[in-house]
Design an enzyme around this catalytic site. Structure first.
Site, PDB file in Angstrom:
ATOM      1  N   LEU A  36      74.225  47.523  19.063  1.00 50.01           N
ATOM      2  CA  LEU A  36      75.309  47.527  18.071  1.00 50.01           C
ATOM      3  C   LEU A  36      74.847  46.802  16.824  1.00 50.01           C
ATOM      4  O   LEU A  36      74.057  45.870  16.906  1.00 50.01           O
ATOM      5  CB  LEU A  36      76.524  46.745  18.579  1.00 50.01           C
ATOM      6  CG  LEU A  36      77.208  47.128  19.870  1.00 50.01           C
ATOM      7  CD1 LEU A  36      78.265  46.072  20.194  1.00 50.01           C
ATOM      8  CD2 LEU A  36      77.860  48.481  19.710  1.00 50.01           C
ATOM      9  N   LEU A  39      68.963  45.044  16.628  1.00 46.65           N
ATOM     10  CA  LEU A  39      69.666  45.797  17.668  1.00 46.65           C
ATOM     11  C   LEU A  39      68.949  45.741  19.019  1.00 46.65           C
ATOM     12  O   LEU A  39      69.543  46.037  20.060  1.00 46.65           O
ATOM     13  CB  LEU A  39      69.867  47.260  17.242  1.00 46.65           C
ATOM     14  CG  LEU A  39      71.110  47.536  16.386  1.00 46.65           C
ATOM     15  CD1 LEU A  39      71.054  46.791  15.063  1.00 46.65           C
ATOM     16  CD2 LEU A  39      71.303  49.026  16.149  1.00 46.65           C
ATOM     17  N   GLU A  48      68.110  43.183  20.624  1.00 47.00           N
ATOM     18  CA  GLU A  48      68.701  42.120  21.434  1.00 47.00           C
ATOM     19  C   GLU A  48      70.216  42.139  21.411  1.00 47.00           C
ATOM     20  O   GLU A  48      70.856  41.279  22.018  1.00 47.00           O
ATOM     21  CB  GLU A  48      68.216  40.746  20.901  1.00 47.00           C
ATOM     22  CG  GLU A  48      66.713  40.551  20.951  1.00 47.00           C
ATOM     23  CD  GLU A  48      66.210  40.463  22.391  1.00 47.00           C
ATOM     24  OE1 GLU A  48      66.938  39.898  23.215  1.00 47.00           O
ATOM     25  OE2 GLU A  48      65.111  40.961  22.668  1.00 47.00           O
ATOM     26  N   HIS A  49      70.783  43.063  20.675  1.00 46.04           N
ATOM     27  CA  HIS A  49      72.235  43.013  20.463  1.00 46.04           C
ATOM     28  C   HIS A  49      72.844  44.365  20.835  1.00 46.04           C
ATOM     29  O   HIS A  49      73.064  45.186  19.957  1.00 46.04           O
ATOM     30  CB  HIS A  49      72.535  42.672  19.007  1.00 46.04           C
ATOM     31  CG  HIS A  49      73.949  42.237  18.776  1.00 46.04           C
ATOM     32  ND1 HIS A  49      74.380  40.941  18.884  1.00 46.04           N
ATOM     33  CD2 HIS A  49      75.054  42.934  18.423  1.00 46.04           C
ATOM     34  CE1 HIS A  49      75.658  40.854  18.612  1.00 46.04           C
ATOM     35  NE2 HIS A  49      76.102  42.047  18.325  1.00 46.04           N
ATOM     36  N   PHE A  50      73.008  44.681  22.126  1.00 48.65           N
ATOM     37  CA  PHE A  50      72.827  43.803  23.271  1.00 48.65           C
ATOM     38  C   PHE A  50      71.780  44.438  24.181  1.00 48.65           C
ATOM     39  O   PHE A  50      71.819  45.647  24.423  1.00 48.65           O
ATOM     40  CB  PHE A  50      74.139  43.660  24.023  1.00 48.65           C
ATOM     41  CG  PHE A  50      75.211  42.986  23.237  1.00 48.65           C
ATOM     42  CD1 PHE A  50      75.285  41.591  23.213  1.00 48.65           C
ATOM     43  CD2 PHE A  50      76.131  43.721  22.505  1.00 48.65           C
ATOM     44  CE1 PHE A  50      76.293  40.955  22.497  1.00 48.65           C
ATOM     45  CE2 PHE A  50      77.130  43.084  21.779  1.00 48.65           C
ATOM     46  CZ  PHE A  50      77.213  41.700  21.769  1.00 48.65           C
TER      47      PHE A  50
END
Lengths: 130, 191
Positions: B48, B31, B33-35
């Site tokens: 997310l 999470l 890096e996402h996002f």
């Protein structure tokens, strides 16, 4: 069930299992070369055919297993006469006329056409009904 | 427990159905890096649960169900994602519930159907009165589950592959992580 009705249901199964369009599923289309089926798709197709037609398909009944691993049946990358005879016996629903002309083992999956599946279901339904 | 995307098995009907849950935490590495925040675009971070990991969570749920049905003797490998729909974002603080059922199974493999549900406690409500916790001022954290997706899968018992390929004898699929998960969930296994 008529052959056209069988074809329609087989077409639905293949569209669902392989993610292809209706018009790609023609009688002569090869499941692997034309419709992109991989090994797990054969199991998926078997499961979906059982659901669609309400019969049980034994392991290896529609798509044979371990034929091409048998050294008696394959030599120098080609299916031998004995191997061809074994395949024909196990797959009476398939058309071997094209494959016989150049029986390279790498092309054996191409005998599994849409028509072969329709033939299989047709025979199976007749057996179940009789 | 790396790469284990279910936290607890909460229901099991052997050979038929398995239900597992996953709590989504802000500290989960994917999470980050996402996002991540995009300073140039002026966008804040929006962590997310990646949908691909929701598919993986269902694969582990259904894979354990299929493995359990065969006494964990088979090496059960995810072979095909027949269908995957995830219609809502799953954010930290939410809980995912995966329900997998075996549609068809034989010596070669299995087809499973899966439902993904999400319990979202919702945003903070300033000044909200406590409705649970005995008047301690703590808002309820349990939210109802709502269906957010369907994931249907195909599994192969790889030792029975049509190509005759040989694999190592030990069952490398159901590793210590899965044994721990099963044990902590109270599922008795012997493998």
């Amino acid at each position: 069930m008529s052959r056209d009705e069988i074809f329609e249901k087989v077409q639905e199964v293949l569209v669902d299992a392989l993610g292809v369009d209706d018009d790609e599923v023609t009688p002569d289309a090869s499941l692997t070369a034309d419709l992109g089926a991989e090994s797990i798709d054969f199991l998926d197709i078997v499961f979906k055919l059982e659901q669609a037609f309400g019969f049980k398909i034994q392991q290896g009944e529609l798509f044979p297993e371990n034929v091409t691993e048998n050294p008696e049946f394959v030599q120098d990358g080609r299916v031998t006469d004995k191997g061809l005879a074994a395949l024909k016996q196990r797959l009476p629903h398939a058309d071997f006329s094209k494959f016989e002309q150049n029986p390279e083992v790498t092309k054996v999956a191409e005998i599994f056409t849409v028509n072969a599946v329709v033939n299989f279901v047709d025979r199976k339904l007749q057996t179940v009904e009789s | 427990m790396r790469w284990c995307w279910i936290d607890r098995i909460i229901a099991l009907t052997p050979g038929q159905r398995l239900v597992a849950i996953k709590h989504i935490g802000l500290g989960m590495e994917p999470l980050f890096e996402h996002f991540a925040a995009d300073e140039q675009a002026g966008l804040p971070a929006q962590p997310l649960m990646p949908a691909s990991l929701i598919v993986e969570g269902m694969a582990q749920t259904a894979g354990v169900l299929v493995g359990h049905a065969g006494g964990f003797k088979e090496k059960v490998i995810l072979a095909k994602v027949s269908r995957a729909e995830v219609r809502r974002d799953a954010t930290p603080g939410c809980t995912l519930r995966y329900t997998a059922t075996i549609e068809r199974m034989d010596d070669m493999g299995a087809a499973t159907q899966g439902v993904v549900e999400l319990a979202d406690p919702g945003p903070c409500e300033m000044g909200r009165e406590a409705s649970a916790g005995g008047g301690t001022g703590v808002p309820p954290v349990c939210a109802p589950f709502e269906e957010i997706g369907r994931i249907d899968l195909m599994f192969s018992h790889i030792d029975r592959n049509l190509a005759g390929v040989q694999f190592p004898e030990h069952n490398f699929v159901f590793s210590d992580s899965f044994r721990t998960l099963l044990r902590q969930s109270g599922v008795e296994v012997d493998f």
